[in-house]
Design a protein around this motif. Structure first.
Motif: not given
Ligand SMILES: Cc1ncc(COP(=O)(O)O)c(C=O)c1O
Length: 498
Positions: A335, A204-206, A307, A272, A277, A345, A337-338, A230, A305
């Protein structure tokens, strides 16, 4: 009231400024005050001299003092009360060390010795986001039958023929063939300038953000972050004891000029740009160049980022900052994730070639690389075109939900909120009338089974706008409409209490 009459110990505290030092004056003031607070030389509740008096006494600009105060305020070391001044916070944050936390701890478990960072981690989830299946909780996506079916078939096929590379330790950055597919996707979709060698598959991005912090920053480095921004980036930087410099965002993205006034030499800039965000602002092309120019001048890293930029409903996407960067200083964070789903992950970093070895080392020490087994499925899903069809179908679905949902929500929140239809992404902000407290509305909505995130806490400097973060994807139509009506009831209830 309790505070009036508090001894003004801070008046007696000697602060010195070294004009020949390379450390900025605001930073010198910040560090000295911070140290005095952590060591309890300045007790909780004592009043600080005003920025005007302190700047006169030190013979420095008022901005330098205000910037130092802003940082201390943002980190929770001091607190301001309108009309009565600035005070050392009653409850100090975890930033700053174990002595502090041991003194502040009230239960025996937190009296155990942790690292300084360990104490900071304790606080990370204290105000964390609610993730559940109630609208408008974030982190929900739609996945339709064709995607599930394709996923199932690929998984079954892959399970029948376990590749040998899956049996041992894999590549630290992820399978070469998978990174090739990701690089192709990023070049085509996001105009990211990269080869597979620069791609790091992450959890994930995190994890990408975490690796970037480890490799690029030292404790107490000043870093620009978006204001509002964020939370997971704000807290990740703070956990690493980095000095966050909140820089406001307008409709064209991060206000670079204000950033330069607040801190002309940031070590890094976290942004971002495709879809800020939480405000949703798309950084204009002029602002992108302005930001890259400022980063060049300061020799700062830029962490981009990106995302949820795949879901654009109007207009062509702007090129990524990484694609515009001529001096290899942008670290691109992506990522799935979206665009797919968060449970997978999987995210990725694109790093300049000369940083590859440093990132390899950091990766080795954190998790020795991503799980290759499940990436086989993803790789095939992406390579065989299911991924792009999924994006196309979801974009269509989200766009038609928006068409119906936004007008409905607008009339449900009338006349207390302003909502602009988003042209991108999976969430948006309903801005509330300034006399309506977004936290109160969020609490009231929660009682009615509706999840909204107040945006005012996303402003580190305080004084932010009142608004609600609304995630509209991953819920069926009826649920969204019912939740909108309930949210309207919650806002009216809060307004009627005033
Ligand atoms: C600004 C931003 N970056 C990244 C992510 C995604 O994070 P990850 O890939 O760790 O799920 C999100 C998810 O809500 C987000 O809002």
């Amino acid at each position: 009231m309790r505070r009036t009459g508090q001894t003004k110990w801070a008046e007696l505290r000697e602060i010195t400024v070294d004009r020949d030092s390379t450390t900025q004056i605001s930073r010198q003031i910040y560090l000295q005050l911070r140290q005095a607070i952590i060591s309890r030389a300045l007790p909780a509740g004592s009043r600080l001299p005003s920025s005007r008096i302190l700047s006169e006494r030190l013979q420095v600009s008022r901005t330098s003092v205000v910037t130092a105060f802003d940082n201390l305020l943002a980190e929770g070391f001091i607190e301001g009360k309108k009309g009565s001044g600035t005070f050392i916070a009653e409850h100090l944050p975890t930033v700053g060390g174990r002595g502090l936390m041991r003194a502040a701890a009230s239960d025996s478990a937190s009296l155990r010795m942790l690292s300084d960072a360990g104490y900071r981690y304790q606080d990370v989830l204290r105000e964390s986001t609610v993730f559940n299946d109630r609208p408008f909780s974030p982190g929900r996506v739609s996945v339709d039958v064709p995607t599930i079916e394709a996923w199932r078939q690929i998984t079954v096929r892959q399970a029948k023929s376990i590749a040998t590379d899956v049996l041992g330790y894999g590549d630290l950055f992820g399978r070469e063939s998978f990174r090739q597919v990701i690089a192709e996707y990023l070049r085509a979709f996001r105009s990211v300038n990269c080869t597979a060698d620069q791609v790091i598959v992450t959890s994930g991005a995190q994890q990408g953000i975490d690796l970037a912090i480890r490799v690029l920053l030292n404790a107490e480095d000043p870093v620009w972050i978006e204001e509002p921004g964020y939370r997971a980036v704000q807290t990740a930087l703070r956990a690493a004891n980095i000095i966050t410099v909140p820089v406001p965002v307008d409709e064209s993205g991060l206000c670079v000029k204000v950033g330069l006034e607040k801190e002309p030499r940031p070590r890094a800039i976290f942004v971002t740009p495709s879809h800020q965000y939480p405000t949703g602002a798309v950084m204009s092309i002029e602002r992108r160049y302005e930001l890259l120019h400022a980063a060049n001048e300061a020799d700062a890293w830029v962490v981009e980022d990106d995302y949820d930029s795949e879901f654009r409903y109007e207009g062509a996407p702007l090129p990524s900052l990484q694609g515009l960067d001529q001096s290899s200083r942008v670290i691109y964070v992506g990522t799935l994730s979206k665009v797919l789903f968060p449970g997978i992950r999987t995210g990725f970093l694109v790093v300049p070639l000369d940083l590859v070895e440093a990132f390899r080392g950091a990766r080795f020490l954190t998790d020795r690389g991503p799980p290759a087994a499940h990436h086989g499925v993803l790789e095939e899903f992406m390579r065989e075109g299911y991924f792009t069809s999924h994006i196309r179908r979801m974009r269509q679905r989200y766009s038609s939900i928006l068409e119906e949902f936004v007008p409905h929500l607008r009339s449900a929140l009338e006349p207390f909120a302003t909502i602009a239809t988003p042209d991108c992404g999976m969430r948006f902000v309903a801005y509330l009338r300034e006399d309506i407290d977004d936290r109160e509305v969020a609490a009231e909505a929660a009682r009615r089974g509706v999840v909204v995130r107040p945006i005012s806490p996303m402003y580190l400097d305080g004084g932010g706008r009142s608004g609600l973060d609304i995630c509209f994807t991953g819920y069926d139509r009826t649920l969204l409409m019912t939740a909108a009506t309930r949210l309207g009831d919650s806002v009216r209830h809060v307004a009627s209490r005033r």
